[in-house]
Scaffold this active site. Structure first.
Site, PDB file in Angstrom:
ATOM      1  CG  ASP A 126     -74.292  18.658 -65.612  1.00 48.61           C
ATOM      2  OD1 ASP A 126     -73.672  19.764 -66.168  1.00 48.61           O
ATOM      3  OD2 ASP A 126     -73.300  17.611 -65.092  1.00 48.61           O
ATOM      4  CG  ASP A 153     -72.178  15.997 -62.350  1.00 50.14           C
ATOM      5  OD1 ASP A 153     -71.671  15.017 -61.933  1.00 50.14           O
ATOM      6  OD2 ASP A 153     -71.528  17.009 -62.690  1.00 50.14           O
ATOM      7  CE  LYS A 207     -71.999  17.640 -68.193  1.00 49.13           C
ATOM      8  NZ  LYS A 207     -71.075  18.244 -67.180  1.00 49.13           N
ATOM      9  NE  ARG A 236     -63.648  17.696 -68.383  1.00 52.55           N
ATOM     10  CZ  ARG A 236     -62.764  18.538 -67.798  1.00 52.55           C
ATOM     11  NH1 ARG A 236     -61.398  18.475 -67.819  1.00 52.55           N
ATOM     12  NH2 ARG A 236     -63.441  19.439 -66.871  1.00 52.55           N
ATOM     13  CE  LYS A 241     -71.022  18.434 -59.841  1.00 55.99           C
ATOM     14  NZ  LYS A 241     -70.201  19.497 -59.986  1.00 55.99           N
ATOM     15  CD  GLU A 286     -70.260  15.306 -65.274  1.00 56.94           C
ATOM     16  OE1 GLU A 286     -69.009  15.383 -64.477  1.00 56.94           O
ATOM     17  OE2 GLU A 286     -70.982  15.870 -65.549  1.00 56.94           O
ATOM     18  CG  ASP A 316     -67.934  16.847 -60.149  1.00 60.42           C
ATOM     19  OD1 ASP A 316     -68.824  16.490 -60.864  1.00 60.42           O
ATOM     20  OD2 ASP A 316     -67.620  17.567 -59.430  1.00 60.42           O
TER      21      ASP A 316
HETATM   22  N1  BES Z   1     -71.696  19.844 -64.378  1.00 59.55           N
HETATM   23  C1  BES Z   1     -70.664  20.158 -63.856  1.00 59.55           C
HETATM   24  C2  BES Z   1     -70.175  21.915 -64.125  1.00 59.55           C
HETATM   25  C3  BES Z   1     -70.925  22.786 -63.755  1.00 59.55           C
HETATM   26  C4  BES Z   1     -70.834  23.614 -62.523  1.00 59.55           C
HETATM   27  C5  BES Z   1     -72.342  22.922 -64.371  1.00 59.55           C
HETATM   28  C6  BES Z   1     -71.765  24.678 -61.991  1.00 59.55           C
HETATM   29  C7  BES Z   1     -73.233  23.851 -63.883  1.00 59.55           C
HETATM   30  C8  BES Z   1     -72.958  24.821 -62.795  1.00 59.55           C
HETATM   31  C9  BES Z   1     -69.176  19.696 -64.380  1.00 59.55           C
HETATM   32  O1  BES Z   1     -69.419  18.237 -64.581  1.00 59.55           O
HETATM   33  C10 BES Z   1     -68.249  19.600 -63.029  1.00 59.55           C
HETATM   34  O2  BES Z   1     -68.417  18.920 -62.319  1.00 59.55           O
HETATM   35  N2  BES Z   1     -67.176  20.246 -63.393  1.00 59.55           N
HETATM   36  C11 BES Z   1     -66.233  20.242 -62.347  1.00 59.55           C
HETATM   37  C12 BES Z   1     -64.721  19.856 -63.319  1.00 59.55           C
HETATM   38  C13 BES Z   1     -63.689  19.599 -62.239  1.00 59.55           C
HETATM   39  C14 BES Z   1     -63.929  18.307 -61.517  1.00 59.55           C
HETATM   40  C15 BES Z   1     -62.491  19.598 -63.191  1.00 59.55           C
HETATM   41  C16 BES Z   1     -65.898  21.832 -61.933  1.00 59.55           C
HETATM   42  O3  BES Z   1     -66.491  22.570 -62.499  1.00 59.55           O
HETATM   43  O4  BES Z   1     -65.854  21.793 -60.652  1.00 59.55           O
HETATM   44 ZN    ZN Z   2     -71.551  17.769 -65.250  1.00 57.64          ZN
HETATM   45 MN    MN Z   3     -69.472  16.888 -62.854  1.00 56.05          MN
END
Ligand code: BES
Ligand code: ZN
Ligand code: MN
Length: 491
Positions: free
Chosen positions: A283, A265, A260, A346, A272, A344, A342
């Site tokens: 990220d 992000d 990834k 995937r 966020k 994204e 968010d």
């Molecule tokens: N990049 C984040 C996940 C992440 C969180 C990486 C903390 C490193 C540290 C990912 O893109 C994300 O935002 N995931 C969301 C998914 C949700 C919207 C279903 C999450 O984990 O909150």
């Molecule tokens: Zn992310």
């Molecule tokens: Mn995200």
């Protein structure tokens, strides 16, 4: 810093600091150590008594030897129980030793640890890795170094003569880990999709790898609507990186590593909150590990063909941004309702996995800072592992054990896919909060048809707030060593 494996006896060694690894049972000095203690005028025994040294893992101490000694300082490091000794114990003990020696301004260091059953080569490699990774400091963004002390110039590995090739291997692998750390640690105004492509370019020429960079138009032609949906709002062009290492003869097997690569992000329109967004330079940790592994593998030259793939972009906000609720079509024709912008990673991985799947390889691994939910499940030190294939999962268990990187196999619970059911599209990109890292893995699974596949969620261990073993605070380069072991392994 130079490593010198040698069969010099510790009684003969001279230099700034001699480090002795001691087991829990061996703190009572026997045989040769009694002689060494005599040579050091009793300093070794005194130190053990004074700090009540028990030899437990993670313990260490240092003492100054009398002024006319040929060894200026003596370091003792705990190795735990002899029957529990692992490569990771040696790696961490070597890291602790190096940190102590550096702090005490030693320029030459002798390491005397017992060799592990796995062999002298593996032992030397682990010690050298532990030291290189622990001493690495990232000063690129400082105007002046905080620490102006002398560097360690030479490390002698006592009792490990003839392990030069293992030391070289340790250096090649550590260089890959350090590249990954530097990419993750660099902020998003320094590491961008453009610079990631440039890094791939220079790696390709450094290691003689084939490289193809797909631009936005190329991705459009391949129908990568999921990846390009994420890239819509960025002012920077997305870059789809495909680098290939081919061995000289016929490859024993062919695999892909897919990372990834979100250089930032923001969350997109599902933006966020503060207390999370400012860390989102990490990220691209999966892509960083992919490039780090490429650097190591490019030098190690195994008899395996490896494809290094990353769909790199930012997840930003603008009038061009995808709207929550938009429906995207991925390159395998599947439609996705973006109920949360968010989620994204995937989306970018979906098109990267379809692309990798079409290469007709023996296995695909993807690694991604994919979900906060995985951090909630497994904490900061352990990555999640999902795979429908027990064989590949077992290969990763072996590879990660050797690397000392922790993974925990999580379930691909098909029933939870119900959480991704959409009214007007084939699936949504986001499920309910419970089991969020599992629905993310189930989502990715929709984009791998034929190839044995494993998914690694490294959101926790990509970064550490505190020094931990050979990781200093900051980016860890997590994943590189497991990936390298996996590629080099029996398969
Ligand atoms: N990049 C984040 C996940 C992440 C969180 C990486 C903390 C490193 C540290 C990912 O893109 C994300 O935002 N995931 C969301 C998914 C949700 C919207 C279903 C999450 O984990 O909150
Ligand atoms: Zn992310
Ligand atoms: Mn995200």
């Amino acid at each position: 810093m130079e490593f010198q494996p040698t069969d010099t006896a510790r009684l003969e060694w001279t230099g700034d600091a001699l480090a002795i690894g001691l087991f829990e049972e061996a703190v009572e000095l026997t045989d040769e150590l009694v002689k060494l203690d005599e040579k050091l005028a009793g300093t070794l025994k005194e130190l053990i008594d004074e700090v009540e040294f028990k030899g437990t893992t993670g313990s260490s101490a240092i003492a100054r030897v009398g002024s006319h000694s040929q060894i200026r300082k003596i370091i003792i490091v705990g190795l735990g129980k002899p029957e529990e000794l692992k490569l990771e114990t040696l790696r961490r003990a070597a890291a602790a030793t190096a940190r102590l020696a550096k702090k005490e301004k030693c320029k030459t260091l002798g390491i005397s640890f017992p060799a592990l059953q796995d062999g002298r080569d593996a032992t030397a490699q682990a010690i050298a890795e532990g030291i290189e990774l622990a001493l690495y400091q990232d000063l690129r963004f400082k105007s002046e170094p905080d620490d102006k002390g002398p560097a360690i110039e030479r490390v002698d590995l006592l009792g490990l003569g003839g392990t030069e090739a293992a030391i070289t291997r340790a250096h090649q692998i550590s260089a890959g880990v350090i590249l990954a750390r530097e990419l993750v640690a660099a902020p998003a105004n320094s590491v961008t999709p453009i610079t990631m492509a440039e890094t791939a370019q220079s790696l390709a020429s450094e290691c003689g790898l084939a490289l193809e960079i797909l631009e936005r138009e190329d991705c459009e032609k391949l129908g990568m609507g999921a990846f390009l949906g994420v890239a819509l709002a960025s002012d920077l062009p997305p870059k789809f990186i495909h680098m290939i290492y081919k061995p000289e003869g016929t490859p024993r097997r062919k695999v892909a590593i897919v990372g990834k690569g979100l250089t930032f992000d923001s969350g997109g329109l599902n933006i966020k909150a503060a207390g999370g967004i400012e860390m989102m330079k990490v990220d691209m940790g999966g892509a960083a590990a992919t490039l780090g592994a490429a650097k190591a593998i490019g030098h190690l030259k195994p008899d395996v063909e490896v494809h290094f793939i990353s769909a790199v972009t930012e997840n930003m906000i603008s009038g061009k941004a995808m709207h929550p609720g938009d429906i995207l079509t991925a390159s395998n024709g599947k439609t996705i309702e973006v109920n949360n912008t968010d989620a994204e990673g995937r989306l970018t991985l979906a098109d990267a996995l379809v692309y990798a799947d079409k290469l007709g390889l023996d296995a695909i691994v993807d690694l991604a800072t994919l979900t906060g939910a995985c951090i909630i499940a497994l904490g900061d030190d352990i990555a999640g592992l999902w795979s429908p294939d027990d064989n590949v999962a077992a290969q990763f268990a072996t590879a990660s054990e050797l690397a000392g990187e922790k993974f925990w196999r999580m379930p691909l619970e098909e029933k939870y896919f119900e959480g991704l059911k959409a009214l007007h599209a084939d699936m949504k990109n986001t499920g309910p909060r419970p089991g969020g890292s599992i629905t993310a893995a189930l989502f990715l699974k929709q984009f791998v048809k034929d190839t044995p596949w494993v998914h690694l969620d490294i959101a926790g261990p990509v970064w550490t707030d505190k020094e931990n073993g050979y990781n200093s605070a900051g980016a860890t380069g997590f994943g590189v060593r497991t990936l390298v072991n996996w590629v080099l392994g029996d398969g």
